[in-house]
Design an enzyme around this catalytic site. Structure first.
Site, PDB file in Angstrom:
ATOM      1  CG  ASP A  24      72.851 -21.284  40.345  1.00  0.00           C
ATOM      2  OD1 ASP A  24      73.083 -21.684  41.508  1.00  0.00           O
ATOM      3  OD2 ASP A  24      73.416 -21.770  39.336  1.00  0.00           O
TER       4      ASP A  24
ATOM      5  NE  ARG B 166      85.912 -26.202  54.968  1.00  0.00           N
ATOM      6  CZ  ARG B 166      86.018 -27.049  55.989  1.00  0.00           C
ATOM      7  NH1 ARG B 166      87.195 -27.447  56.395  1.00  0.00           N
ATOM      8  NH2 ARG B 166      84.940 -27.485  56.596  1.00  0.00           N
TER       9      ARG B 166
ATOM     10  CG  ASP C 191      84.119 -24.333  62.236  1.00  0.00           C
ATOM     11  OD1 ASP C 191      83.684 -25.240  61.508  1.00  0.00           O
ATOM     12  OD2 ASP C 191      84.968 -23.506  61.851  1.00  0.00           O
TER      13      ASP C 191
ATOM     14  NE  ARG D 161      79.623 -29.249  60.843  1.00  0.00           N
ATOM     15  CZ  ARG D 161      80.115 -28.885  59.662  1.00  0.00           C
ATOM     16  NH1 ARG D 161      81.322 -28.345  59.578  1.00  0.00           N
ATOM     17  NH2 ARG D 161      79.401 -29.076  58.571  1.00  0.00           N
TER      18      ARG D 161
ATOM     19  CG  HIS E 125      85.080 -23.037  57.980  1.00  0.00           C
ATOM     20  ND1 HIS E 125      84.504 -23.743  59.006  1.00  0.00           N
ATOM     21  CD2 HIS E 125      84.510 -23.505  56.843  1.00  0.00           C
ATOM     22  CE1 HIS E 125      83.628 -24.600  58.515  1.00  0.00           C
ATOM     23  NE2 HIS E 125      83.619 -24.470  57.209  1.00  0.00           N
TER      24      HIS E 125
END
Ligand code: NAD
Length: 310
Positions: free
Chosen positions: A32, A87, A147, A150, A174
């Site tokens: 990171d 997004r 997706d 879900r 997506h």
């Protein structure tokens, strides 16, 4: 097997721990930009091995040298969505981050498989493919598995049945333009359309389409990460263990489904070489045009990024 996870945030750290616990890699490196965070989280995870009983080495770093010779690189770096943010709002900011991250990892690993999670994922997969110069089979986006997860969850809840017995497929980009294909959804082989009326199925499809934002609205800051990390690790495990799983993933299409040179979510076979096959299934006319619409959105957004590569 060495796996590097870029981005030690919610998705990256959750995925790194799952990978360590599953023990299909000898080493997990967490990288990171923020100093101390990957080191602290990695050490904490590594110490949990004594309780959770894994020996996977987990290392945290701010230096890409520590990613050297990775077999798989998971990219989760970037900014997460906030309420009211699409997004696509994230597009330019995350594209610059992905360009930088990809060129860094490619300095130290010659032929890795890149799994992209950062959003908008279909477009970030394009950026990583373009910057890395890797073959298309080795740059894969995660969207469809989440997706589909879900969608399965909502079906199981509605029918009061186990999620294990549901087989389903969500295609396309997506995002809001995802394409759940109802005809390929079944419960232990029984078509979903025999178990639920169409208006209820439409409601589940709509909830799936808005699955990401439903969580964002609860969390207020940040977006979903448990299901995204689980979905990503399912893909990585299929590659690492050469499982030949059939999963909906973002890949560069070259003619399949009538779509050319656009990253789009379709069913693929995942194994040690990355995407080993793209499966082309029969779609109804509305599903086919929905998939095309979804690909058109991705293509339009990718074109907006041209200045990034100048
Ligand atoms: P997060 O904010 O918790 O973590 C992101 C991490 O990236 C932070 O630790 C940040 O310091 C780091 N980072 C930022 N710039 C960096 C750089 N240049 N180099 C290295 N690290 C950098 O966010 P999160 O919840 O983990 O989400 C990560 C990304 O994944 C977001 O873009 C989010 O939208 C996306 N996401 C995608 C899906 C999907 O289905 N594809 C699902 C969930 C989240």
């Amino acid at each position: 097997m060495k796996i590097t996870v870029i981005g030690a945030g919610n998705v990256g750290a959750t995925a790194a721990l799952k990978i360590a616990e599953k023990q299909f890699a000898n080493e997990v490196v967490l990288i990171d930009v923020v100093e101390g965070i990957p080191q602290g989280k990695a050490l904490d995870m590594y110490e949990s091995g004594a309780v959770s009983l894994f020996d996977t080495r987990v290392i945290g770093s701010n230096d890409y040298k520590d990613s050297a010779d990775s077999d798989i690189i998971l990219i989760t770096a970037g900014l997460a969505r906030k309420p009211g943010m699409t997004r696509e709002d994230l597009l330019m900011k995350n594209a610059a981050i992905i360009k930088e991250v990809t060129s860094q990892v490619m300095k130290y690993s010659t032929n890795p498989i890149i799994v992209m999670v950062s959003n908008p994922v279909d477009i970030m997969t394009y950026v990583a493919h373009r910057v890395s110069g890797l073959p298309k089979e080795r740059v894969i986006g995660m969207g469809g598995v989440l997706d589909t997860a879900r969608y399965k969850n909502f079906i199981a809840e509605t029918l009061n049945i186990s999620m294990q017995d549901i087989s389903a497929l969500v295609l396309g980009g997506h995002g809001d333009a995802m394409v759940p294909v109802v005809n390929y959804t079944n419960v232990a082989g029984i078509p979903l359309t025999e178990l639920l009326p169409l208006d209820i199925i439409d409601g589940l499809v709509e909830r799936t389409r808005n699955g990401g934002i439903e969580i964002v609205n609860y969390l207020k800051s940040g977006s979903a990460y448990y299901a995204p990390a689980a979905s990503t690790v399912e893909m990585i495990e299929a590659i690492a263990r050469d499982r030949k799983r059939i999963l909906p993933c973002t890949t560069l299409l070259d003619g399949q489904y009538g779509i050319n040179n656009v990253f789009c979510g379709v069913p693929v076979k995942l194994g040690k070489n990355g995407i080993e096959q793209v499966l082309e299934i029969n779609l109804s006319a509305p599903e086919r045009s929905a998939l095309q619409r979804s690909a058109d959105i991705v293509e339009k957004n990718c074109k907006m990024l041209e200045s990034l590569f100048a």
